[in-house]
Design an enzyme around this catalytic site. Structure first.
Site, PDB file in Angstrom:
ATOM      1  N   ARG A  21      68.498   2.928  68.465  1.00 12.37           N
ATOM      2  CA  ARG A  21      68.465   3.498  67.108  1.00 12.37           C
ATOM      3  C   ARG A  21      67.279   2.875  66.390  1.00 12.37           C
ATOM      4  NH1 ARG A  21      71.965   6.388  63.432  1.00 12.37           N
ATOM      5  NH2 ARG A  21      70.515   6.907  61.764  1.00 12.37           N
ATOM      6  N   GLY A  22      66.257   3.668  66.155  1.00 14.47           N
ATOM      7  CA  GLY A  22      64.997   3.169  65.625  1.00 14.47           C
ATOM      8  C   GLY A  22      65.111   2.380  64.338  1.00 14.47           C
ATOM      9  N   GLU A  23      65.857   2.898  63.397  1.00 15.41           N
ATOM     10  CA  GLU A  23      65.934   2.219  62.097  1.00 15.41           C
ATOM     11  C   GLU A  23      66.590   0.845  62.204  1.00 15.41           C
ATOM     12  OE1 GLU A  23      69.921   4.034  60.026  1.00 15.41           O
ATOM     13  OE2 GLU A  23      68.156   5.303  60.064  1.00 15.41           O
ATOM     14  N   ASP A  24      67.400   0.636  63.229  1.00 11.35           N
ATOM     15  CA  ASP A  24      68.071  -0.660  63.409  1.00 11.35           C
ATOM     16  C   ASP A  24      67.231  -1.663  64.190  1.00 11.35           C
ATOM     17  OD1 ASP A  24      70.296   0.445  62.193  1.00 11.35           O
ATOM     18  OD2 ASP A  24      71.451   0.656  64.045  1.00 11.35           O
ATOM     19  N   THR A  25      66.485  -1.184  65.181  1.00 12.73           N
ATOM     20  CA  THR A  25      65.928  -2.118  66.167  1.00 12.73           C
ATOM     21  C   THR A  25      64.442  -1.971  66.475  1.00 12.73           C
ATOM     22  OG1 THR A  25      66.534  -0.621  67.959  1.00 12.73           O
ATOM     23  CG2 THR A  25      68.159  -2.302  67.348  1.00 12.73           C
ATOM     24  N   ARG A  26      63.792  -0.916  66.002  1.00  7.75           N
ATOM     25  CA  ARG A  26      62.400  -0.642  66.409  1.00  7.75           C
ATOM     26  C   ARG A  26      61.462  -1.812  66.127  1.00  7.75           C
ATOM     27  NH1 ARG A  26      60.160   4.016  67.748  1.00  7.75           N
ATOM     28  NH2 ARG A  26      61.749   5.220  66.676  1.00  7.75           N
ATOM     29  N   GLY A  53      64.684  15.198  64.230  1.00  9.71           N
ATOM     30  CA  GLY A  53      65.396  16.433  63.960  1.00  9.71           C
ATOM     31  C   GLY A  53      66.855  16.279  64.306  1.00  9.71           C
ATOM     32  N   GLU A  87      71.411  11.119  74.103  1.00  9.07           N
ATOM     33  CA  GLU A  87      70.679  10.365  75.123  1.00  9.07           C
ATOM     34  C   GLU A  87      71.646   9.623  76.031  1.00  9.07           C
ATOM     35  OE1 GLU A  87      66.614   9.209  72.657  1.00  9.07           O
ATOM     36  OE2 GLU A  87      67.919   7.610  73.359  1.00  9.07           O
TER      37      GLU A  87
END
Length: 111
Positions: A21-26, A53, A87
């Site tokens: 999850r990008g907003e959590d871990t990117r 999307g 995913e």
């Protein structure tokens, strides 16, 4: 000479597919993990340039299928993302069909 197997696996495009999850871990664990894998010469897929999307892209599914290994990094909001869950389902399907060599699960923080 006859082959010992009638089925051969297609060549893989990536050694590792990262699901997160990008907003959590990117900007944390994912950036460090990605850099470490690349330093070791491990060809790693990260979804930096994919359009956001509601529906997951067919290209992501193809990329999962063409990766040798998947690493899923669970975080606080991973399960609230339908994209992440799509995913995950695809990764599990590929694992069952032996399209993915192995799958690793990591946890970031307190989940």
């Amino acid at each position: 000479m006859a082959s010992s197997s009638s089925f051969t696996h297609p060549p893989k495009d990536y050694d590792v597919f990262l699901s997160f999850r990008g907003e959590d871990t990117r900007r944390g664990i994912i950036s460090h993990l990605y850099e470490a894998l690349c330093r070791q010469g491990i060809h790693t897929f990260i979804d930096d340039n994919l359009p956001r999307g509601e529906k997951i892209s067919v290209e992501i599914f193809k990329t999962i299928e063409s990766s040798t290994t998947s690493i899923i990094v669970f975080s606080e909001n991973y399960a609230s993302s339908s994209w992440c869950l799509d995913e995950l389902v695809k990764i599990i399907e590929c694992s069952k069909k032996e399209r993915v060599g192995s799958t690793s699960f990591l946890s970031s923080g307190s989940i």
